[in-house]
Scaffold this active site. Structure first.
Site: not given
Length: 357
Positions: A67, A103, A105, A192
């Site tokens: 990120h 991931d 995200h 995750d």
């Protein structure tokens, strides 16, 4: 030294706060620059080892800070080790690099870093951006300018299980890799997406995540002469979930694949239980949540007619089936960064129909 690595010297700490380190999910701690630099160094060393030919595969489970942006931290990530390693590879002779991000995200920092660079293909499979931070990674985001088509975003609805997630992966990723013909694959293996993760709403099992890891390794073997750089990433079930998944990742890189049914040694379990007492209960999944039923359906979607003739999921109905964790509930209650009642685009509705078969 590297364009993706902003320098946060101690005397410039105030400037660091202005670079995204004073938000609710990004905060300053003593030694954070050194810690972030260490994670970057691990991924960079792994990239250099693969590039030199001393190894074919390398793993840094401490990496995966996907990120972070060039000028500021974001989403628990200080420096973007993935982007820095890819940048180093580009500077040292590589001109076709595939980045695959599994991931939960969206891998926004890496995608943005190379959005206008046709030498880098970025592929991200993640929870739908209308339902999870950072709110990017829509299927319509395909790269910029001369690099249009170099980014692929597969946005998946909350509650998706192994079979549907893997169907999306195998329906898109292998063909992209075959067409792009990369010299190396860089994989961000955030854990995750597991059903027990407290911050996300996907429903994969350890077995499903392992299958994705093995698939990426096999693609590297087929198209890249085995060159594969894998890093960690997100994952907040830190007691019962993350250690298992990344054990499979390391085993895959070593070519010593583990049967998911392999019994974990009692001594290790005993030490893990002791350590679990130091972890917030929200991040310590219970045993039952580690093996979600493989035949669970995608949550029932409440559909309504739209002016464009497409049935869009109505995210304002049945909220709890989409938002499990406290952070997600805050978003649905209007504390978040994007409106939940304007949920999905035509592209996503078509993807849902595809996944349903």
């Amino acid at each position: 030294v590297y364009p993706h690595l902003p320098v946060l010297a101690p005397e410039a700490y105030d400037e660091g706060l202005r670079r995204g380190l004073a938000m609710a999910n990004r905060f300053g701690i003593t030694g954070m620059h050194e810690a972030g630099r260490l994670l970057v160094g691990g991924t960079l060393a792994a990239a250099q080892a693969v590039a030199s030919g001393s190894v074919r595969r390398a793993v840094n489970i401490g990496g995966g800070m996907h990120h972070a942006m060039k000028s500021h931290a974001a989403g628990f990530c200080i420096y973007n080790d993935c982007a820095i390693a890819i940048d180093w590879l580009l500077e040292h002779g590589y001109d076709r690099i595939a980045y695959i991000d599994i991931d939960a995200h969206h891998g926004d920092g890496v995608e943005k870093a190379f959005a206008d660079d046709p030498r880098v293909l970025t592929v991200s499979l993640h929870q739908h951006p209308a339902t999870l931070w950072p709110g990017t990674g829509w299927p319509t985001e395909i790269g910029a300018q001369a690099a249009a088509g170099s980014a692929a975003n597969i946005a998946l609805m909350p509650g998706i299980v192994d079979s549907l997630w893997l169907r999306a992966f195998h329906g898109v990723v292998p063909s992209l890799i075959a067409q792009f013909k990369p010299q190396i694959i860089v994989s961000q293996c955030g854990a995750d997406s597991h059903a027990a993760d407290p911050l996300t709403d996907l429903a994969l099992s350890v077995e499903g995540q392992r299958a994705a890891i093995l698939a990426m390794r096999d693609l590297a073997d087929k198209y890249c002469e085995g060159r594969w750089l894998a890093v960690g990433g997100g994952g907040y079930g830190v007691v019962n979930v993350v250690p298992r998944i990344w054990t499979h990742l390391i085993a895959a890189a070593l070519g010593r694949d583990l049967d998911p049914g392999t019994r974990i040694p009692d001594e290790w379990m005993a030490s893990a239980r002791d350590l679990a007492g130091t972890v917030d209960p929200a991040y310590a999944a219970d045993e039952a949540s580690l093996h979600p039923a493989p035949v669970l359906n995608v949550p029932t979607l409440v559909l309504h007619g739209a002016a464009d003739g497409v049935n869009h999921p109505d995210m304002s109905a049945g909220k709890e089936q989409y938002f499990r964790g406290p952070y997600q509930r805050k978003l649905i209650e209007g504390v978040g960064h994007f409106p939940q009642r304007e949920a999905t685009t035509q592209v996503t509705a078509e993807l849902i129909r595809f996944l349903r078969g």
